[in-house]
Scaffold this motif. Structure first.
Motif, PDB file in Angstrom:
ATOM      1  N   THR A   1      32.716-104.728 -32.789  1.00 25.79           N
ATOM      2  CA  THR A   1      34.091-105.086 -33.151  1.00 25.79           C
ATOM      3  C   THR A   1      34.452-104.532 -34.517  1.00 25.79           C
ATOM      4  O   THR A   1      35.531-103.957 -34.702  1.00 25.79           O
ATOM      5  CB  THR A   1      34.270-106.619 -33.124  1.00 25.79           C
ATOM      6  OG1 THR A   1      33.977-107.100 -31.817  1.00 25.79           O
ATOM      7  CG2 THR A   1      35.679-107.027 -33.519  1.00 25.79           C
TER       8      THR A   1
ATOM      9  N   LEU B   1      37.898-111.479 -37.785  1.00 25.54           N
ATOM     10  CA  LEU B   1      38.010-110.373 -36.823  1.00 25.54           C
ATOM     11  C   LEU B   1      36.988-110.499 -35.703  1.00 25.54           C
ATOM     12  O   LEU B   1      37.252-110.121 -34.565  1.00 25.54           O
ATOM     13  CB  LEU B   1      37.752-109.033 -37.516  1.00 25.54           C
ATOM     14  CG  LEU B   1      38.889-108.250 -38.088  1.00 25.54           C
ATOM     15  CD1 LEU B   1      38.373-106.979 -38.747  1.00 25.54           C
ATOM     16  CD2 LEU B   1      39.946-107.930 -37.072  1.00 25.54           C
TER      17      LEU B   1
ATOM     18  N   TYR C   1      37.854-112.247 -43.787  1.00 25.57           N
ATOM     19  CA  TYR C   1      38.629-111.446 -42.841  1.00 25.57           C
ATOM     20  C   TYR C   1      37.726-110.832 -41.773  1.00 25.57           C
ATOM     21  O   TYR C   1      38.032-110.872 -40.576  1.00 25.57           O
ATOM     22  CB  TYR C   1      39.388-110.364 -43.623  1.00 25.57           C
ATOM     23  CG  TYR C   1      39.989-109.285 -42.770  1.00 25.57           C
ATOM     24  CD1 TYR C   1      41.093-109.546 -41.953  1.00 25.57           C
ATOM     25  CD2 TYR C   1      39.473-107.999 -42.782  1.00 25.57           C
ATOM     26  CE1 TYR C   1      41.652-108.549 -41.172  1.00 25.57           C
ATOM     27  CE2 TYR C   1      40.025-106.999 -42.008  1.00 25.57           C
ATOM     28  CZ  TYR C   1      41.112-107.275 -41.210  1.00 25.57           C
ATOM     29  OH  TYR C   1      41.656-106.288 -40.429  1.00 25.57           O
TER      30      TYR C   1
ATOM     31  N   GLU D   1      37.486-101.953 -35.184  1.00 26.52           N
ATOM     32  CA  GLU D   1      38.638-102.425 -35.960  1.00 26.52           C
ATOM     33  C   GLU D   1      38.757-101.766 -37.331  1.00 26.52           C
ATOM     34  O   GLU D   1      39.838-101.353 -37.727  1.00 26.52           O
ATOM     35  CB  GLU D   1      38.566-103.949 -36.123  1.00 26.52           C
ATOM     36  CG  GLU D   1      38.709-104.721 -34.823  1.00 26.52           C
ATOM     37  CD  GLU D   1      40.069-104.547 -34.178  1.00 26.52           C
ATOM     38  OE1 GLU D   1      41.087-104.451 -34.908  1.00 26.52           O
ATOM     39  OE2 GLU D   1      40.128-104.516 -32.926  1.00 26.52           O
TER      40      GLU D   1
END
Length: 156
Positions: free
Chosen positions: A84, A33, A29, A88
């Motif tokens: 990022t 992302l 995951y 996130e």
């Protein structure tokens, strides 16, 4: 050994196979992302004993999982990746505990965060010296101390 200040607080329960599956899924995951690939052959699964505040080690099967897998993402991408993840995962209940953007082999990228609900720790770090081994990005997860289902929790 346990969550919080009480050494006898109930531990979360999960089979080891399920913990490894979660770790694989979560590192995948994080890679999605950040739009990077993972290299499955670099995967490492390490089950570790849970050690208490006074160096006690239970004999009830409790464990912590440390899992990591590398990405061949070039160092020019490492700062983008950790930025990022910081953005996130902060929005998904993670508290950033360590962060540094990539500068060079001596000041590499570092991202670590802890889930506020379940104390899972996730990270992405530059690994490799750049001289004798290539610099890659390592995605990792560490679980809190967990107990297999159906096992009686040892008390201290």
């Amino acid at each position: 050994m346990s969550q919080g200040d009480d050494p006898n607080a109930p531990l979360p329960r999960m089979e080891k196979d399920a913990a490894v599956k979660w770790a694989k899924d979560y590192t995948a995951y994080m890679a999605r992302l950040t739009d990077v690939e993972l290299t499955p052959s670099t995967e490492k699964v390490n089950f570790e004993a849970c050690i208490g505040e006074n160096d006690e080690v239970a004999e009830d099967g409790r464990y912590s999982l440390f899992y990591y897998v590398n990405s061949p993402a070039p160092v020019t991408e490492h700062t983008r990746v950790v930025r990022t993840l910081r953005r996130e995962l902060s929005q998904r209940g993670y508290e950033v505990t360590s962060y540094r953007e990539f500068k060079n082999a001596y000041a590499s990228a570092v991202f670590r965060a802890r889930n506020k609900k379940n104390s899972y720790v996730v990270s992405a770090d530059t690994v490799g010296s750049g001289k004798t081994e290539p610099q890659e990005l390592s995605f990792a997860v560490r679980t809190p101390c967990m107990l297999p289902p159906g096992v009686k929790q040892q008390q201290f």
